[in-house]
Design a protein around this motif. Sequence first.
Motif, PDB file in Angstrom:
ATOM      1  N   UNK A 147      -2.746  -5.715 -10.746  1.00 24.67           N
ATOM      2  CA  UNK A 147      -3.335  -4.651 -11.554  1.00 24.67           C
ATOM      3  C   UNK A 147      -4.806  -4.437 -11.252  1.00 24.67           C
ATOM      4  N   UNK A 148      -5.527  -3.966 -12.235  1.00 25.72           N
ATOM      5  CA  UNK A 148      -6.948  -3.597 -12.127  1.00 25.72           C
ATOM      6  C   UNK A 148      -7.146  -2.515 -11.059  1.00 25.72           C
ATOM      7  N   UNK A 149      -8.373  -2.378 -10.555  1.00 31.90           N
ATOM      8  CA  UNK A 149      -8.645  -1.222  -9.691  1.00 31.90           C
ATOM      9  C   UNK A 149      -9.340  -1.607  -8.392  1.00 31.90           C
ATOM     10  N   UNK A 150      -9.044  -2.807  -7.895  1.00 28.21           N
ATOM     11  CA  UNK A 150      -9.724  -3.212  -6.667  1.00 28.21           C
ATOM     12  C   UNK A 150      -8.752  -3.732  -5.617  1.00 28.21           C
ATOM     13  N   UNK A 151      -9.212  -3.670  -4.367  1.00 24.79           N
ATOM     14  CA  UNK A 151      -8.403  -4.106  -3.241  1.00 24.79           C
ATOM     15  C   UNK A 151      -8.456  -5.614  -3.057  1.00 24.79           C
ATOM     16  N   UNK A 152      -7.407  -6.144  -2.454  1.00 24.65           N
ATOM     17  CA  UNK A 152      -7.324  -7.596  -2.263  1.00 24.65           C
ATOM     18  C   UNK A 152      -6.799  -7.916  -0.868  1.00 24.65           C
ATOM     19  N   UNK A 153      -7.296  -9.011  -0.316  1.00 27.11           N
ATOM     20  CA  UNK A 153      -6.722  -9.583   0.903  1.00 27.11           C
ATOM     21  C   UNK A 153      -6.160 -10.935   0.506  1.00 27.11           C
ATOM     22  N   UNK A 154      -4.908 -11.214   0.876  1.00 26.07           N
ATOM     23  CA  UNK A 154      -4.294 -12.460   0.415  1.00 26.07           C
ATOM     24  C   UNK A 154      -3.749 -13.291   1.568  1.00 26.07           C
ATOM     25  N   UNK A 213       4.602 -16.248  -5.640  1.00 28.55           N
ATOM     26  CA  UNK A 213       3.282 -15.849  -6.144  1.00 28.55           C
ATOM     27  C   UNK A 213       3.034 -14.434  -5.622  1.00 28.55           C
ATOM     28  N   UNK A 214       2.278 -13.671  -6.359  1.00 24.76           N
ATOM     29  CA  UNK A 214       2.033 -12.304  -5.893  1.00 24.76           C
ATOM     30  C   UNK A 214       0.671 -11.777  -6.332  1.00 24.76           C
ATOM     31  N   UNK A 215       0.208 -10.750  -5.608  1.00 23.42           N
ATOM     32  CA  UNK A 215      -1.065 -10.100  -5.943  1.00 23.42           C
ATOM     33  C   UNK A 215      -1.011  -8.650  -5.488  1.00 23.42           C
ATOM     34  N   UNK A 216      -1.898  -7.848  -6.026  1.00 30.59           N
ATOM     35  CA  UNK A 216      -1.967  -6.434  -5.641  1.00 30.59           C
ATOM     36  C   UNK A 216      -1.548  -5.527  -6.786  1.00 30.59           C
ATOM     37  N   UNK A 217      -1.006  -4.387  -6.444  1.00 30.56           N
ATOM     38  CA  UNK A 217      -0.552  -3.456  -7.469  1.00 30.56           C
ATOM     39  C   UNK A 217      -1.687  -2.831  -8.258  1.00 30.56           C
ATOM     40  N   UNK A 218      -2.800  -2.592  -7.582  1.00 28.60           N
ATOM     41  CA  UNK A 218      -3.962  -2.015  -8.264  1.00 28.60           C
ATOM     42  C   UNK A 218      -3.814  -0.497  -8.388  1.00 28.60           C
ATOM     43  N   UNK A 219      -4.616   0.068  -9.264  1.00 26.74           N
ATOM     44  CA  UNK A 219      -4.766   1.528  -9.308  1.00 26.74           C
ATOM     45  C   UNK A 219      -6.161   1.806  -8.777  1.00 26.74           C
ATOM     46  N   UNK A 220      -6.206   2.222  -7.511  1.00 22.00           N
ATOM     47  CA  UNK A 220      -7.499   2.322  -6.840  1.00 22.00           C
ATOM     48  C   UNK A 220      -8.373   3.444  -7.386  1.00 22.00           C
ATOM     49  N   UNK A 221      -7.740   4.515  -7.843  1.00 17.83           N
ATOM     50  CA  UNK A 221      -8.528   5.650  -8.328  1.00 17.83           C
ATOM     51  C   UNK A 221      -8.103   5.999  -9.746  1.00 17.83           C
ATOM     52  N   UNK A 268      -4.800  -4.922   0.418  1.00 21.07           N
ATOM     53  CA  UNK A 268      -3.771  -4.482  -0.530  1.00 21.07           C
ATOM     54  C   UNK A 268      -4.443  -3.616  -1.586  1.00 21.07           C
ATOM     55  N   UNK A 269      -3.937  -2.407  -1.771  1.00 22.89           N
ATOM     56  CA  UNK A 269      -4.433  -1.582  -2.864  1.00 22.89           C
ATOM     57  C   UNK A 269      -3.344  -1.526  -3.914  1.00 22.89           C
ATOM     58  N   UNK A 270      -2.605  -0.405  -3.923  1.00 18.82           N
ATOM     59  CA  UNK A 270      -1.475  -0.310  -4.845  1.00 18.82           C
ATOM     60  C   UNK A 270      -0.280  -1.087  -4.316  1.00 18.82           C
ATOM     61  N   UNK A 271      -0.341  -1.494  -3.045  1.00 21.95           N
ATOM     62  CA  UNK A 271       0.721  -2.315  -2.472  1.00 21.95           C
ATOM     63  C   UNK A 271       0.707  -3.696  -3.121  1.00 21.95           C
ATOM     64  N   UNK A 272       1.847  -4.389  -3.004  1.00 18.12           N
ATOM     65  CA  UNK A 272       1.965  -5.731  -3.558  1.00 18.12           C
ATOM     66  C   UNK A 272       2.213  -6.717  -2.417  1.00 18.12           C
ATOM     67  N   UNK A 273       1.474  -7.811  -2.433  1.00 19.84           N
ATOM     68  CA  UNK A 273       1.731  -8.905  -1.494  1.00 19.84           C
ATOM     69  C   UNK A 273       2.473  -9.990  -2.251  1.00 19.84           C
TER      70      UNK A 273
END
Lengths: 195, 164
Positions: B136-143, B92-100, B28-33
């Motif tokens: 948020x933040x700027x990193x990818x996540x696997x959930x 519960x949710x995670x993601x929504x980062x700004x990768x660049x 997950x980058x800017x996507x939301x899980x």
Amino acid sequence: MDVLREVGNIGAGNAATAMSRLLNKPVDMAVPTVSLLPFEEISERVGGSEAIVVAIFLRVDGDAPGNMFFIISKDSARRILQGLLSFEAGEEDEYTEMELSALCEIGNILAGSYLSSLGDLTGLYMSPSVPSIAVDMAGAILSYGLLQFGTMGDDALLIDTTFLEGNQEAEGHFFLIPDPESFEKLFRSLGVPVE
Amino acid sequence: MTESTIVKVGMADLNVASGGAVLKTTGLGSCVGVTLFDPAVKAAGMAHIMLPSSEIAREGQLNIAKYADTALPELIRRMKSIGADPKRLVAKMAGGAQMFAFAGGSDSMRIGPRNVESTKLALESFGIPLLAEDTGANYGRTVEIDSGTGIFTIRSVQFGVKEI
């Protein structure tokens, strides 16, 4: 598709020459592939959506906007840093600000060279944005380049060129993902009739 | 302990699971899980949301799993079909980062935060409480979410594994 492959070929050829000069080593290039791929499969090209990669991202502005990524494995990034800039091998998973900045600049030079030859070939004005770098999961990085396609469907057009440097097999990928609206311009400028 | 079944949720995809199966989405980058959980029947659902609103969709056949405003209703419907009660659901949710990071970024640069906002609005409109988030933040996540326990696990390159 053949025309787009040729466009990729010429752009990437120039970038390969630039990289070869930078590294002072022969750099081979695989024939680019042009494909309309489901989102899921795009990150498979670089080892899966969880594979950790070093990615330099540029937004292409101008007549045929799109997104461009230069993606290399962590091993390749390390080799480029050592080979080109004589950086000491640091911690496996850590990059200093200086190293990131150097990699970002290399990506910038290569992408600039890729784009300027595309511009020459097509007569289209294409200007790269300031580059940005990330070291993260391929899926998280590439999904960002697919957003424009997201509103249209679940596939994206991708021009993928693989680089192999010398015997060390430092592998790199150039991904050019033209915005959906850019195909027609690209085709037209190359004299291909658009249905 | 036995290895639990893993149900993969792709990009712009959603799915439900029960009986201790684990739902997982990667990169997950800017996507939301976003996940839903019904503790009483031990059922969970997950959507990998790519864009904030279906209003911007230009696609012929709308992929409802892709947009925050259309994915939630469908996920709730699917949860009901495996016996969950919408009144018991928690999220519960995670993601929504700004990768660049770019200076003076365009609207599309803010897509991560916008995905988070619209997902929250959608949850609110169905009265589903958001128990925890890592956004948020700027990193990818696997959930992952465990349909047996509702435990939501987040893995990232910089911060390793955490549970919320």
